[in-house]
Design a protein around this motif. Structure first.
Motif, PDB file in Angstrom:
ATOM      1  N   GLY A  44       6.877 -59.163  15.641  1.00 39.53           N
ATOM      2  CA  GLY A  44       8.215 -59.719  15.817  1.00 39.53           C
ATOM      3  C   GLY A  44       9.135 -58.778  16.571  1.00 39.53           C
ATOM      4  N   LEU A  45       9.062 -57.493  16.252  1.00 48.27           N
ATOM      5  CA  LEU A  45       9.881 -56.501  16.953  1.00 48.27           C
ATOM      6  C   LEU A  45       9.488 -56.407  18.431  1.00 48.27           C
ATOM      7  CD1 LEU A  45      10.036 -53.767  14.198  1.00 48.27           C
ATOM      8  CD2 LEU A  45      12.025 -54.889  15.258  1.00 48.27           C
ATOM      9  N   GLU A  46       8.195 -56.425  18.691  1.00 45.89           N
ATOM     10  CA  GLU A  46       7.725 -56.364  20.079  1.00 45.89           C
ATOM     11  C   GLU A  46       8.194 -57.592  20.863  1.00 45.89           C
ATOM     12  OE1 GLU A  46       3.483 -55.857  19.781  1.00 45.89           O
ATOM     13  OE2 GLU A  46       3.683 -53.810  18.999  1.00 45.89           O
ATOM     14  N   LYS A  47       8.061 -58.760  20.252  1.00 44.06           N
ATOM     15  CA  LYS A  47       8.475 -60.005  20.919  1.00 44.06           C
ATOM     16  C   LYS A  47       9.988 -60.020  21.133  1.00 44.06           C
ATOM     17  CE  LYS A  47       6.229 -63.517  21.337  1.00 44.06           C
ATOM     18  NZ  LYS A  47       5.432 -64.239  22.307  1.00 44.06           N
ATOM     19  N   ALA A  48      10.748 -59.565  20.146  1.00 40.16           N
ATOM     20  CA  ALA A  48      12.206 -59.532  20.275  1.00 40.16           C
ATOM     21  C   ALA A  48      12.630 -58.633  21.435  1.00 40.16           C
ATOM     22  CB  ALA A  48      12.837 -59.058  18.966  1.00 40.16           C
ATOM     23  N   ALA A  49      11.977 -57.476  21.553  1.00 41.29           N
ATOM     24  CA  ALA A  49      12.317 -56.542  22.620  1.00 41.29           C
ATOM     25  C   ALA A  49      12.017 -57.129  24.004  1.00 41.29           C
ATOM     26  CB  ALA A  49      11.570 -55.227  22.429  1.00 41.29           C
ATOM     27  N   SER A  50      10.938 -57.908  24.111  1.00 39.00           N
ATOM     28  CA  SER A  50      10.577 -58.462  25.418  1.00 39.00           C
ATOM     29  C   SER A  50      11.334 -59.752  25.738  1.00 39.00           C
ATOM     30  CB  SER A  50       9.068 -58.690  25.512  1.00 39.00           C
ATOM     31  OG  SER A  50       8.645 -59.689  24.623  1.00 39.00           O
ATOM     32  N   LEU A  51      11.597 -60.590  24.739  1.00 37.74           N
ATOM     33  CA  LEU A  51      12.248 -61.883  24.987  1.00 37.74           C
ATOM     34  C   LEU A  51      13.770 -61.836  24.936  1.00 37.74           C
ATOM     35  CD1 LEU A  51      10.105 -64.414  22.924  1.00 37.74           C
ATOM     36  CD2 LEU A  51      10.098 -64.057  25.383  1.00 37.74           C
ATOM     37  N   ARG A  52      14.309 -60.939  24.138  1.00 38.45           N
ATOM     38  CA  ARG A  52      15.747 -60.875  23.872  1.00 38.45           C
ATOM     39  C   ARG A  52      16.303 -62.252  23.489  1.00 38.45           C
ATOM     40  NH1 ARG A  52      18.240 -57.363  28.577  1.00 38.45           N
ATOM     41  NH2 ARG A  52      16.512 -58.111  29.783  1.00 38.45           N
ATOM     42  N   PRO A  53      15.845 -62.793  22.357  1.00 34.02           N
ATOM     43  CA  PRO A  53      16.292 -64.123  21.937  1.00 34.02           C
ATOM     44  C   PRO A  53      17.770 -64.124  21.521  1.00 34.02           C
ATOM     45  CG  PRO A  53      15.062 -63.067  20.183  1.00 34.02           C
ATOM     46  CD  PRO A  53      14.964 -62.168  21.375  1.00 34.02           C
ATOM     47  N   ASP A  54      18.330 -65.317  21.458  1.00 28.32           N
ATOM     48  CA  ASP A  54      19.719 -65.477  21.012  1.00 28.32           C
ATOM     49  C   ASP A  54      19.827 -65.278  19.504  1.00 28.32           C
ATOM     50  OD1 ASP A  54      20.947 -66.423  23.563  1.00 28.32           O
ATOM     51  OD2 ASP A  54      19.463 -68.021  23.289  1.00 28.32           O
TER      52      ASP A  54
END
Length: 138
Positions: A44-54
């Motif tokens: 989740g942290l990796e995905k958040a860093a790459s996607l920068r979700p709202d």
């Protein structure tokens, strides 16, 4: 700015219960969001860093080396994610858990099962950029 407000919100769900995560994703898509799912805190942290979700909906209690509190603290330490909303999702609906979640950096705390109206209200707030409203009653 109107283009930004009309664009679908991007949500990330960090939840180890696959059925719940898929249901959550389906509900978010009904509410006009694009949703991605990760099954543990590290991913989740990796995905958040790459996607920068709202917005990120994150289970607090997950197996593995990190939990939802760790996710919140690490997200809040990332400058690229300072505007990202963090919503704690928990099966432990008590004042102590809520206080810990807010202290870790979550904007709101939702008890499982999350209600459709709660999701809709927080998405309206994200679209309106209203933050810091504290925890929502379960």
């Amino acid at each position: 700015m109107s283009d930004q407000n009309s664009a679908p919100l991007h949500a990330l769900i960090v939840e180890d219960n696959r059925d719940l995560a898929r249901l959550f994703s389906d509900l978010l898509e009904v509410l006009g969001c694009k949703a991605d799912i990760e099954w543990n805190a590290v991913a989740g942290l990796e995905k958040a860093a790459s996607l920068r979700p709202d917005i990120i909906f994150c289970d607090i209690s997950m197996p593995g080396e990190k939990n939802g509190f760790d996710v919140a603290r690490e997200i809040r330490a990332m400058p690229d994610l300072e505007r990202t909303w963090l919503i704690a999702v928990t099966g432990y609906d008590n004042a102590e858990t809520c206080d810990q979640a807010i202290a870790a950096g979550f904007d709101r705390v939702f008890a499982k099962p999350v209600k459709f109206a709660q999701m809709q209200a927080v998405l309206d707030d994200v679209r309106g950029k209203r933050r810091g409203a504290g925890q929502q009653p379960g």
